[in-house]
Design a protein around this motif. Structure first.
Motif, mmCIF file in Angstrom:
data_model
loop_
_atom_site.group_PDB
_atom_site.id
_atom_site.type_symbol
_atom_site.label_atom_id
_atom_site.label_comp_id
_atom_site.label_asym_id
_atom_site.label_seq_id
_atom_site.Cartn_x
_atom_site.Cartn_y
_atom_site.Cartn_z
ATOM 1 N N GLY A 38 -5.478 -13.450 -13.961
ATOM 2 C CA GLY A 38 -6.592 -12.942 -13.412
ATOM 3 C C GLY A 38 -6.325 -11.922 -12.795
ATOM 4 O O GLY A 38 -5.440 -11.791 -11.930
ATOM 5 N N SER A 39 -7.279 -10.789 -12.838
ATOM 6 C CA SER A 39 -7.182 -9.628 -11.960
ATOM 7 C C SER A 39 -8.418 -9.150 -11.570
ATOM 8 O O SER A 39 -9.344 -9.295 -12.196
ATOM 9 N N SER A 40 -8.513 -8.214 -10.483
ATOM 10 C CA SER A 40 -9.791 -7.265 -10.361
ATOM 11 C C SER A 40 -9.335 -6.228 -9.611
ATOM 12 O O SER A 40 -8.231 -6.122 -8.994
ATOM 13 N N TYR A 41 -10.245 -5.533 -9.259
ATOM 14 C CA TYR A 41 -10.303 -4.104 -8.453
ATOM 15 C C TYR A 41 -11.662 -3.838 -7.947
ATOM 16 O O TYR A 41 -12.551 -4.074 -8.554
ATOM 17 N N LEU A 42 -11.594 -3.440 -6.725
ATOM 18 C CA LEU A 42 -12.783 -3.519 -5.785
ATOM 19 C C LEU A 42 -12.774 -2.408 -4.790
ATOM 20 O O LEU A 42 -11.713 -2.180 -4.059
ATOM 21 N N GLU A 43 -13.906 -1.728 -4.790
ATOM 22 C CA GLU A 43 -14.183 -0.799 -3.809
ATOM 23 C C GLU A 43 -15.376 -1.262 -2.899
ATOM 24 O O GLU A 43 -16.517 -1.575 -3.326
ATOM 25 N N MET A 44 -15.083 -0.981 -1.479
ATOM 26 C CA MET A 44 -16.245 -1.031 -0.608
ATOM 27 C C MET A 44 -16.057 0.299 0.135
ATOM 28 O O MET A 44 -15.216 0.375 0.859
ATOM 29 N N GLY A 45 -16.817 1.253 -0.277
ATOM 30 C CA GLY A 45 -16.863 2.300 0.254
ATOM 31 C C GLY A 45 -15.458 3.174 -0.202
ATOM 32 O O GLY A 45 -14.942 2.967 -1.336
ATOM 33 N N HIS A 46 -14.897 3.487 0.879
ATOM 34 C CA HIS A 46 -13.538 4.101 0.536
ATOM 35 C C HIS A 46 -12.351 2.832 0.761
ATOM 36 O O HIS A 46 -11.207 3.297 0.552
ATOM 37 N N THR A 47 -12.648 1.700 1.125
ATOM 38 C CA THR A 47 -11.553 0.600 0.958
ATOM 39 C C THR A 47 -11.327 -0.039 -0.410
ATOM 40 O O THR A 47 -12.434 -0.058 -1.098
ATOM 41 N N LYS A 48 -10.236 0.312 -0.985
ATOM 42 C CA LYS A 48 -10.103 -0.134 -2.215
ATOM 43 C C LYS A 48 -9.035 -0.842 -2.601
ATOM 44 O O LYS A 48 -7.509 -0.664 -1.862
ATOM 45 N N VAL A 49 -9.071 -2.232 -3.078
ATOM 46 C CA VAL A 49 -8.173 -3.022 -3.180
ATOM 47 C C VAL A 49 -7.893 -3.551 -4.682
ATOM 48 O O VAL A 49 -8.793 -3.302 -5.360
ATOM 49 N N MET A 50 -6.606 -4.321 -5.111
ATOM 50 C CA MET A 50 -6.433 -4.672 -6.271
ATOM 51 C C MET A 50 -6.135 -6.159 -6.059
ATOM 52 O O MET A 50 -5.338 -6.389 -5.043
ATOM 53 N N CYS A 51 -6.337 -6.953 -6.821
ATOM 54 C CA CYS A 51 -5.999 -8.584 -6.871
ATOM 55 C C CYS A 51 -5.388 -8.819 -8.286
ATOM 56 O O CYS A 51 -6.021 -8.637 -9.335
ATOM 57 N N VAL A 52 -4.307 -9.661 -8.225
ATOM 58 C CA VAL A 52 -3.762 -10.400 -9.422
ATOM 59 C C VAL A 52 -3.480 -11.399 -8.882
ATOM 60 O O VAL A 52 -2.787 -11.948 -8.051
ATOM 61 N N VAL A 53 -3.946 -12.564 -9.935
ATOM 62 C CA VAL A 53 -3.909 -14.071 -9.704
ATOM 63 C C VAL A 53 -3.136 -14.595 -10.738
ATOM 64 O O VAL A 53 -3.027 -14.339 -12.056
ATOM 65 N N THR A 54 -2.086 -15.479 -10.395
ATOM 66 C CA THR A 54 -1.141 -16.120 -11.271
ATOM 67 C C THR A 54 -1.152 -17.413 -11.027
ATOM 68 O O THR A 54 -1.273 -18.082 -9.964
ATOM 69 N N GLY A 55 -1.233 -17.982 -12.010
ATOM 70 C CA GLY A 55 -1.506 -19.855 -12.013
ATOM 71 C C GLY A 55 -2.763 -20.063 -12.295
ATOM 72 O O GLY A 55 -3.753 -19.382 -12.877
ATOM 73 N N PRO A 56 -3.117 -21.460 -11.972
ATOM 74 C CA PRO A 56 -2.310 -22.359 -11.250
ATOM 75 C C PRO A 56 -0.959 -22.787 -12.267
ATOM 76 O O PRO A 56 -1.044 -22.838 -13.490
ATOM 77 N N SER A 57 0.379 -22.683 -11.607
ATOM 78 C CA SER A 57 1.296 -22.944 -12.338
ATOM 79 C C SER A 57 2.110 -24.053 -11.553
ATOM 80 O O SER A 57 2.215 -24.152 -10.647
ATOM 81 N N GLU A 58 2.981 -24.884 -12.716
ATOM 82 C CA GLU A 58 3.841 -25.889 -12.023
ATOM 83 C C GLU A 58 4.771 -25.007 -11.339
ATOM 84 O O GLU A 58 5.555 -24.069 -11.606
ATOM 85 N N PRO A 59 5.475 -25.798 -10.315
ATOM 86 C CA PRO A 59 6.466 -25.078 -9.695
ATOM 87 C C PRO A 59 7.733 -25.164 -10.361
ATOM 88 O O PRO A 59 8.014 -26.255 -11.211
ATOM 89 N N GLY A 60 8.165 -23.928 -10.722
ATOM 90 C CA GLY A 60 9.460 -23.963 -11.544
ATOM 91 C C GLY A 60 10.622 -23.747 -10.484
ATOM 92 O O GLY A 60 10.466 -24.162 -9.309
#
Ligand code: ZN
Lengths: 277, 984
Positions: A38-60
């Motif tokens: 899962g991933s996203s990119y978001l701007e609130m005005g000049h605040t810019k962030v990116m997010c990457v989600v991994t999982g849910p995954s079993e513990p390796g």
């Protein structure tokens, strides 16, 4: 340099030309990285962030390099019945005006991680994924105030993209007040969505709610403000959260619609009900 | 990976209305930062004209739903050119150069202040910005701030290659044009004109090309009905910008370094930044203290001073060692040296005039004489000005600079204005009203000091009245020391209790006013103050306790009960910061009703008080101290003299008198303890002017007598202040308001110590305050009792001044009050006349949990700002008080000649300074005052001796007692009256 926040009273305009109850321009995308769960990119005005989600995954076997993560959703051990929400935040050196190398284990970052982790754990159905981990990795590209709110919103979007079942969006925004604590002006207007300059000069708080409800999931206030002004600020903040939810929801639906048109996904039962326009 | 660079998509509804602004700023440490700011453009920013319906419907509302009222009048005043009425749109320079004009009552109404102008003004001058903001808040002037940078139609982006200034000028034109078109829609054909005001020729030209009504300040004022009087207020330099081109190659002064060069220099430690100070005796000598060196750097001569004016923040460069100089031993007064200069002449090839050259030759000769080599001090020259500290100056026109035509006609003429403050150079002024202004006290502002002009140029602001009239001189003094003397505005008076003078302490003790107050009405409390004191801040009592100890109480007017934080009265008081006492006038910090009635601890009536109550043993050791709000009833208001008589009269055996005797005995012990701890007894000559009661003309000058009862009050006030300081510091370690007195740098005493050693064989030990106090005590000359006082006066001038500060800004050891030898100190005992005391009251009330802490007394930033202001105001109030005494001493001497004893305080190679204790005045006696022709003189710097020969033979030494004749004299050329001393 432009005027400071004390000029608000001259014409009821904030330092960037907004009125007291206006959000900054908000822009978001989901599925920005096809390879991620899962991933996203978001701007609130000049605040810019990116997010990457991994999982849910079993513990390796334990992966290294995730030193500074915070986890919530019950005990962090693998024996837990609930999934663990592990959040890590990387702040780019170029993200703020003062270019500085963020130290590892920066207190502020640790606190943000744990706040986001517990906020999301409240909405994600972590009980469906025992013994597993949901890794949320956030990147701050540019900072201009309301950072925590932007991070929470981006994480929510990425979790939606990852298809992790959740009760509702966790949406956040900030609220402030037009006069300083010391000025003690009872008639001060509340402000919605603070930018960096306003955060520096004025009292403010971050509030996150669960979707359309008034249920507050996060409330962080790190500045000093008269209790009498708090109520107004909170009301404006909660109202702002509802506006944010509309925007995020629109982003998700638009993306869903586009994917259907492109044939990336098959038209499923649930998707028919979506109002896409 | 999907592209992230799509954030400004075309389908984004907001996209068209968002702009980014990029600012580049360099920080103190030399870093360059790039700041990107978002700007949201909108169409709902109203024009605020009462003529416009369209904007009214879209006018913004605040969170409570209130709409901001429209400002600009529907029927604005017309001028000759715009008979239909007009609104003004000034550019930044208009405000920068002629703010006085905009504040004037006779014109300049209905003004649109553009956001870009406000921003630029703020960056250029914060005081002017504050004045403009005050104007926008006044109802009568109708100034409206239009946020042109946020309005879609008036926002512009900077073009490639366009300078920031050009862009901003264009923004002003764009906004003016929009306003014109927008208003034309409301009332086709008869809408008011929107006139851009600028003094920038280029801007005016472009505006005219674009069809925007525009004029320069001078043109505009010329269109007004009573414009003539206002014309003088238009600054000189601006006027010139339009009327004539500058001729190149006329520069008299060296060019300043560029900003980046100075900043880098300061950063590398090659250049030094500090505040430029001019010597009071020599206008061509200045000094500057810089952090890098323990002693001040010397700056000598016009060229090196390079247009710096006393108080400016400048950057200097140290000169090579072979150019180091000895501080001048000569008195050089600008008035006498540049007397005959012609203000109209465009200065020729040299900045140094003939006379100045002559004075300099003397200097050189002396510098080159044998012994002075070693005395040469590091000397520097000014290479840049960081910040001008120009203010408005009071002065008068130098009569000798006025041409014949100027006295008659109304043609514009150049004259010199001599400021009252001797440290300010004379200022060239162009005016059409020379004839009216001659012999008047006038207020002027400095506009500029070009490289091509020997003197700064200024403009006329207003006339205060005839020279030497009481009203004009008093106002001059208040202006010169920036004392806020206007009547309290209505908003302040509205904060007073409704009952007015009928206000009383509530009779019922159940009244909320009595909450947590102790009833001390039974105590035998009295106040002791100077004669005629109306604002009684403090009262005292003492009574024996059963255990043999003594209870002592200091009761202070409970001003914080009446002045609540953050209301208009509090804001006004915090700006005034202190009451100012002049000989014949008092300018109050708080309205009269409070100061002299409701707060004042008057006798026979009940009053609210804030009490400090100690239990003391017979040795005046404090057993216990407590603080409480209270209600008291003073039994009597004594003057110092009355109290003294009563104490001395053995037949008076009533309880009240006995309690004063107890206090007196305790106060002696307290004083001894302080002195043992190393408190200094410093001195400054204090005199009192006696006035005739009917006419309030001064008739005599008396030295203030010192009475035991004065010391009594002082000791207990010091004790109360110290006790309160400790209490509020323990309650608020970061934000207590305290007062400190830094130990003076030892080098401050070098000169005095050296003089004492050489002349009197006395040692001045400055190791500690105790050592200094002891060695000052030892500075006596059996035959001359005043000698000790003289040394104390001179030592006092070597000290630092005490200052208010917020406890979080200093480390504990730095809290020390050097003069009082106290670890911690504050001001608590005079809240009627000092704002610091009021803050201390609020903090103490919170510390004893009488009331909740108000945020304003807990916010460190706010308190630091308060301290900064009150430190300046406090100093100004003292200076104003002294100047007032000096003026009245002069008036008292008018027409009289008296022979008095005096003491030589300072010796120059061409004169000496004499202090006359009887009048508390210092006067300069120059060689040429001794005899005519001027006698020859031999000056010995080692022994501080001046020996004259020729037309008169005298020998004058430092500390010498001399007999002088004091007269008052009016200098015919300058029209200035002053005290003149002659050596007998
Ligand atoms: Zn309009």
């Amino acid at each position: 340099m432009p005027l400071d926040t004390s000029a608000y009273g001259l014409a009821l305009l904030r330092v960037d030309g907004r009125r007291w109850n206006e959000l900054r321009r908000m822009h978001a995308q989901i599925r920005t990285q096809a390879a991620a769960d899962g991933s996203s990119y978001l701007e609130m005005g000049h605040t810019k962030v990116m997010c990457v989600v991994t999982g849910p995954s079993e513990p390796g076997p334990r992966r290294g390099g995730l030193g500074g993560t915070a986890s919530g959703g019950g005990a962090s051990s693998a024996q837990s019945k609930d999934a663990e929400v592990a959040v890590s935040i990387v702040v780019a050196g170029f993200s703020s005006v003062d270019r500085k190398r963020p130290g590892r284990g920066d207190k502020r970052i640790l606190e943000l991680q744990s706040t986001i982790s517990s906020a999301l754990a409240a909405s994600l159905h972590t009980h469906l994924f025992p013994h597993s981990t949901i890794s949320i990795s956030l990147h701050v590209l540019s900072q201009d105030g309301s950072l925590l709110a932007a991070l929470i919103n981006a994480a929510t979007l990425a979790c939606v993209d990852a298809g992790i079942p959740m009760t509702d969006y966790v949406v956040a925004c900030t609220a402030g007040s037009t006069s300083t604590y010391a000025a003690n002006d009872e008639a001060a207007d509340p402000l919605l969505d603070l930018n960096h300059q306003e955060e520096q000069e004025l009292p403010g708080l971050t509030v996150a709610t669960l979707g359309q409800t008034d249920r507050v999931a996060v409330l962080v206030c790190e500045s000093r403000v008269q209790v009498s002004r708090l109520e107004g600020m909170l009301a404006v903040g909660v109202d702002g959260c509802k506006q944010v939810r509309e925007i995020l929801d629109r982003v998700v639906r638009d993306k869903g619609h586009r994917m259907l048109l492109e044939g990336t996904v098959e038209r499923g039962a649930g998707l028919d009900d979506m109002e896409v326009d | 990976m999907a592209s992230l660079k799509r954030s400004l998509q075309s389908d984004d509804p907001y996209a068209a209305n968002i702009a980014s602004k990029v600012y580049v700023r360099s920080t103190k440490s030399g870093k360059v930062q790039k700041i990107v700011r978002e700007v949201y453009l909108r169409t709902d920013i109203p024009c605020s004209s009462k003529l416009c319906r369209q904007c009214l419907d879209a006018a913004p509302r605040d969170a409570a739903g209130r709409r901001v009222g429209f400002v600009l009048s529907e029927r604005p005043a017309g001028t000759k050119v715009y008979p239909q009425g007009h609104y003004l749109v000034p550019d930044t320079n208009a405000f920068l150069s002629a703010m006085d004009l905009f504040e004037h009552g006779s014109a300049f109404y209905d003004v649109v202040v553009l956001q870009i102008v406000l921003e630029e003004l703020r960056n250029r001058s914060l005081p002017l910005y504050n004045r403009l903001v005050a104007l926008t808040k006044s109802d009568e002037k109708r100034f409206y701030v239009f946020f042109n940078e946020f309005r879609l139609e008036t926002y512009i982006t900077r073009d490639d290659g366009e300078t920031v200034n050009d862009r901003n000028d264009r923004a002003v034109r764009k906004a003016a044009k929009w306003y014109g078109q927008h208003l034309a829609k409301t009332q086709p054909g008869q809408a008011p004109a929107v006139v851009m005001l600028s003094n920038d020729r280029d801007n005016l030209r472009k505006a005219k090309l674009d069809g925007i009504p525009a004029c320069s300040l001078a043109e505009y004022v010329g269109q007004l009905k009573d414009g003539e009087a206002l014309l003088d207020m238009i600054p000189e330099s601006q006027d010139r910008d339009i009327t004539r081109e500058k001729k190149p190659g006329e520069s008299l002064y060296p060019e300043y370094f560029s900003m980046s060069k100075t900043m880098t220099g300061v950063k590398n430690g090659l250049l030094h930044q500090g505040i430029f100070n001019v010597s009071p005796y020599n206008y061509l000598e200045g000094s500057i203290r810089v952090p890098a060196f323990p002693k001040a750097l010397l700056i000598l001569g016009r060229e090196n001073i390079n247009r710096a004016i006393d108080g400016d923040v400048v950057v200097v460069e140290v000169l090579p060692k072979d150019q180091w100089k000895v501080p001048s031993t000569q008195v050089i007064e600008e008035e006498s040296i540049t007397k005959d200069e012609n203000p109209d002449a465009e200065e020729g090839d040299n900045i140094v005039s003939q006379q100045e050259r002559k004075a300099l030759q003397e200097e050189v000769r002396r510098t080159h004489s044998k012994s002075s080599e070693s005395l040469a001090q590091p000397t520097a020259r000014v290479v840049g000005v960081i910040k001008r500290n120009w203010r408005q100056y009071v002065g008068h026109i130098d009569q000798s600079s006025v041409s014949q035509t100027g006295q008659q006609g109304r043609k514009q003429d150049s004259v010199f204005v001599i400021p009252m403050d001797k440290k300010i150079p004379k200022i060239r002024l162009r005016t059409r009203q020379v004839a009216e202004l001659l012999g008047k006290r006038i207020l002027i502002g400095i506009d500029a000091w070009d490289r091509s002009s020997r003197h700064p140029t200024g403009h006329f602001i207003r006339s205060l009245g005839e020279l030497e009239t009481k009203a004009a001189e008093t106002e001059a003094l208040l202006l010169e020391y920036d004392v806020q003397y206007r009547p309290f505005p209505k908003t302040v008076l509205d904060c007073l209790p409704k009952e007015g003078h009928d206000w009383k302490v509530p009779a019922s003790t159940d009244d909320p006013g009595w909450r947590d107050r102790e009833d001390l009405r039974d105590l035998l409390i009295c106040s002791i103050d100077p004669i005629g004191c109306q604002d009684i801040d403090d009262a005292l009592h003492s009574r024996p306790l059963a255990n043999g100890n003594i209870e002592v109480g200091v009761h202070i007017a409970d001003v914080s009960h009446f002045v609540k934080p953050n209301n208009a009265m509090d804001a006004e008081a915090s700006i005034r910061a202190t009451s100012v006492y002049l000989v014949d006038k008092r300018i109050d910090m708080l309205p009269m009703l409070l100061g002299t009635d409701l707060c004042s601890l008057k006798p026979y009536v009940e009053r609210y008080a804030f009490s400090v109550i100690w239990e003391m043993n017979a040795d005046a050791d404090i057993v216990n101290a407590r603080f409480t709000k209270s209600v008291i009833k003073s039994r009597e208001a004594f003057s110092y003299e009355q109290a003294q008589l009563r104490v001395d009269d053995a037949s008076q055996q009533d309880e009240l008198t006995k309690s004063i005797r107890t206090l007196l005995a305790l106060s002696r012990k307290l004083k001894q303890k302080r002195l043992d701890a190393g408190a200094l007894s410093l001195s400054s000559p204090e005199v009192k002017v006696q006035m005739e009661s009917e006419t309030s003309d001064p008739i005599d000058v008396k030295l203030k007598k010192l009475l035991d009862t004065m010391s009594l009050v002082e000791e207990f006030m010091l004790l109360a202040n110290t006790s309160v300081a400790a209490k509020i510091y323990s309650a608020f370690p970061q934000t207590a308001i305290l007062r400190r007195h830094a130990a003076p740098p030892k080098t401050n005493f070098d000169e005095l110590a050296n003089q004492l050693r050489v002349k009197k064989g006395l040692e001045l030990n400055v190791e500690s305050s105790r050592a200094l106090a002891d060695s000052l005590d030892a500075c006596v000359e059996p035959s001359e009792p005043f000698f000790n006082t003289l040394i104390r006066i001179m030592a006092t001038r070597c000290m630092m001044s005490a200052e208010y500060f917020c406890s979080g800004t200093q480390a504990y050891p730095e809290f020390r009050h050097y003069g009082l030898a106290s670890e911690i100190y504050t001001h608590f005992t005079s809240p009627i006349r000092r704002y610091a005391d009021l803050v201390a009251h609020r903090q103490l009330a919170a510390a004893i949990e009488y009331e909740a802490v108000d945020p304003s007394v807990r916010s460190r930033g706010r308190l630091e700002a308060v301290c900064k202001n009150i430190n300046v105001r406090h100093r100004n109030a003292q200076l104003a008080g002294r100047a007032s005494i000096a003026y009245y001493v002069g008036q008292a001497l008018r027409g009289k000649a008296t022979d008095e004893d005096g003491f030589v305080m300072k010796i120059f190679s061409n004169g000496f300074v004499v202090l006359v204790p009887r009048f508390g005045i210092e006067g300069l006696i120059r060689l040429r005052d001794l005899a005519d022709p001027e006698p020859q003189a031999e000056y010995d710097a080692e022994t501080n001796t001046l020996t004259t020969s020729g037309s008169r033979e005298v020998k004058v030494e430092l500390f010498q007692k001399v007999r002088v004749r004091v007269t008052d004299q009016k200098d015919e050329t300058t029209g200035k009256r002053g005290v003149k001393m002659e050596l007998l």
